[in-house]
Design an enzyme around this catalytic site. Structure first.
Site, PDB file in Angstrom:
ATOM      1  CB  SER A 193       5.799   9.936  -4.990  1.00  0.00           C
ATOM      2  OG  SER A 193       6.144   9.339  -3.758  1.00  0.00           O
ATOM      3  CE  LYS A 206       7.535   5.469  -4.566  1.00  0.00           C
ATOM      4  NZ  LYS A 206       7.198   6.743  -5.248  1.00  0.00           N
TER       5      LYS A 206
END
Length: 238
Positions: free
Chosen positions: A105, A148
């Site tokens: 991701s 993230k």
């Protein structure tokens, strides 16, 4: 027999059962009148017993000292290990944490199985900023943690049009996103509430992030990804 002479002229005498031989050595006369040469008499055994007894006692003393030293060394090692464990707990709790990336991701910035060092102290004395790569607890299940990038902070307005991100109506400079990883979704606009941050993965079309499960409470942000130390050829500081 005193004063009697042998044929060769040497005097002979009997004194306490001893006689002289022609070569000058003494002989003992035992009860049956046999002669015993004292030159071949056996050595006395007590000296041998003392020689054996001495080293045995010294050996026992040496073992006692060795055991005491081993015990002291073990105690020192236990103290060292306990101190190291305490320091490790303090470091992991308040300063730094080692983490491993699982998934794609955050590609291409971070790849699967990259090893990271997360700085936990920086957000104890400051706030996450746009562009920071952070480690955070997953808001829907805090037992899991994600990595993230912070896109917007509290008070910012976020809007996504055909995958293009705008923060406060200004296009986000996100050249770290590879063209093949860009998405084409729409989102917002939405104002980030106080105490929250908006995060996204760099692999925009393969990332579960704030577009799907909402904002991240600041208290859920563990720390800033400071270093990628493995693999060594791609090690870097962020």
């Amino acid at each position: 027999m005193t004063g009697e002479e042998f044929p060769d002229g040497l005097p002979a005498s009997v004194d306490d059962g001893q006689q002289s031989s022609p070569d000058g050595h003494l002989f003992s006369v035992d009860g049956d009148r046999s002669l015993v040469d004292q030159r071949h008499a056996p050595a006395s055994p007590p000296a041998m017993e003392l020689a054996v007894e001495g080293p045995a006692i010294a050996g026992r003393g040496l073992k006692t000292v060795t055991l005491a030293q081993v015990k002291e060394e073990l105690v020192a090692w236990v103290k060292t290990l306990m101190s190291a464990a305490v320091y490790a707990v303090l470091i992991v709790t308040f300063l730094f944490q080692v983490a491993r990336v699982e998934g794609q991701s955050m590609a291409p910035t971070l790849e699967d199985q990259d090893r990271l060092i997360v700085n936990k102290l920086v957000y104890r004395i400051g706030e996450p900023r746009r562009g920071d790569i952070v480690m955070l607890y997953y808001p829907l299940n805090p037992e899991k943690s994600f990595v993230k990038r912070v896109i917007a902070e509290e008070g910012d307005t976020v809007r996504i049009v055909d995958g293009r991100v705008y923060v406060n109506d200004i296009p986000l400079k996100d050249d770290y996103v590879a063209s093949e990883y860009r998405s084409h979704d729409d989102w917002g606009p939405q104002v980030i509430p106080e105490g929250y941050d908006f995060v996204m993965g760099d692999h925009r079309n393969n990332s579960s992030d704030s577009r799907h499960w909402g904002m991240v409470p600041k208290k859920y942000i563990i720390g800033k990804v400071q270093v990628r130390w493995w693999p060594v050829p791609t090690a870097r500081v962020f």
